[in-house]
Design an enzyme around this catalytic site. Sequence first.
Site, PDB file in Angstrom:
ATOM      1  N   ARG A 174       0.825  -1.211   0.000  1.00  0.00           N
ATOM      2  CA  ARG A 174       0.000   0.000   0.000  1.00  0.00           C
ATOM      3  C   ARG A 174       0.865   1.270   0.000  1.00  0.00           C
ATOM      4  O   ARG A 174       0.533   2.266   0.640  1.00  0.00           O
ATOM      5  CB  ARG A 174      -0.958   0.012   1.199  1.00  0.00           C
ATOM      6  N   SER A 223     -11.049   0.352   2.747  1.00  0.00           N
ATOM      7  CA  SER A 223     -10.363  -0.046   3.980  1.00  0.00           C
ATOM      8  C   SER A 223      -9.792   1.183   4.677  1.00  0.00           C
ATOM      9  O   SER A 223      -9.036   1.946   4.079  1.00  0.00           O
ATOM     10  CB  SER A 223      -9.245  -1.037   3.665  1.00  0.00           C
ATOM     11  N   GLU A 293      -4.997   3.747   6.475  1.00  0.00           N
ATOM     12  CA  GLU A 293      -4.762   3.652   5.037  1.00  0.00           C
ATOM     13  C   GLU A 293      -5.370   4.873   4.351  1.00  0.00           C
ATOM     14  O   GLU A 293      -4.879   5.332   3.324  1.00  0.00           O
ATOM     15  CB  GLU A 293      -5.378   2.363   4.481  1.00  0.00           C
TER      16      GLU A 293
END
Length: 300
Positions: A174, A223, A293
């Site tokens: 990520r 998320s 995130e």
Amino acid sequence: MTDDTRTRLVAALRGELRFNEPMARHTALKVGGPADFFAIPADPSDLQSLMAVILEMGMPYLVVGGGYNLLVRDGGFRGVVISLKQFCSMEKLPDNRLRAEAGSTNQQLVRFANGQGLTGLEFLSGIPGMVGGALSVNAGAHGRSVLELVESLTTLQGGKITVTFREDLRYGYRHLELKPGEIVLAAVFSLAAGDAEEIEGRIQGYLEHRRNSQRVGYPNAGSFFKNPEGKQAWRLIDEAGLRGCQIGGAQVSEVHTNFLVNRGGAMAADFLQLAQVIKSKVRERSGIDLEEEVRIVGVD
């Protein structure tokens, strides 16, 4: 904002420029105060002209795509928010390669690749947002990530357009390492030839999995927390007893606990407060520090 700032930005841009634009209109969470300026450049050269003025004036700026993985505070953004939604061209290249601009949606990319008989991108099926955002955070699912398939990346930084090839990209879970202020414009993907029916079957399988596990039914940013190494954020949140926990209009989804949803009338402050409760409770129970995130920007 001053009249001079407004005049210079208007003169620099062929595309659209809005003033005091509510960011709740442009974020998947449907929250966020006004941006001083909201610019929609017509093409990369238009963006270059705009960025020259922004950099010369030393103005803060923020690039947005589909508004996923983004939380704008209730006070909004003091500066220029730039939308790349007009950057949406895609083309097939020789040797099973495909080029897509940052404003193409992930689903347009998946469908275009399938239409060209190219396989490799199916795992993006059902992942919301735009290609630029997916590249910037190295989006992925099912053990795959998008930057694994990138042959080259086109970016704008300091007014200059640069192409960076795979061997020089630095990325991880990520994460894509970008220079300060660097903007992703497009990518070339290296794929493989495949059978259209088999590709479609995989697409439908991924979509069905996502419908079953992540159909949360309310506005959300995807998320909210990264998965700690060897752990699943949703499980840590669930084990902390936070499924359904609600502050104001923000709630931990009953369906997927790493999704924070807007049940109606939520403010950004509700999500920020709920996120702090989650981090505190997870740390208290498991000793693990969750990291967002979702990118958090703006003023309170």
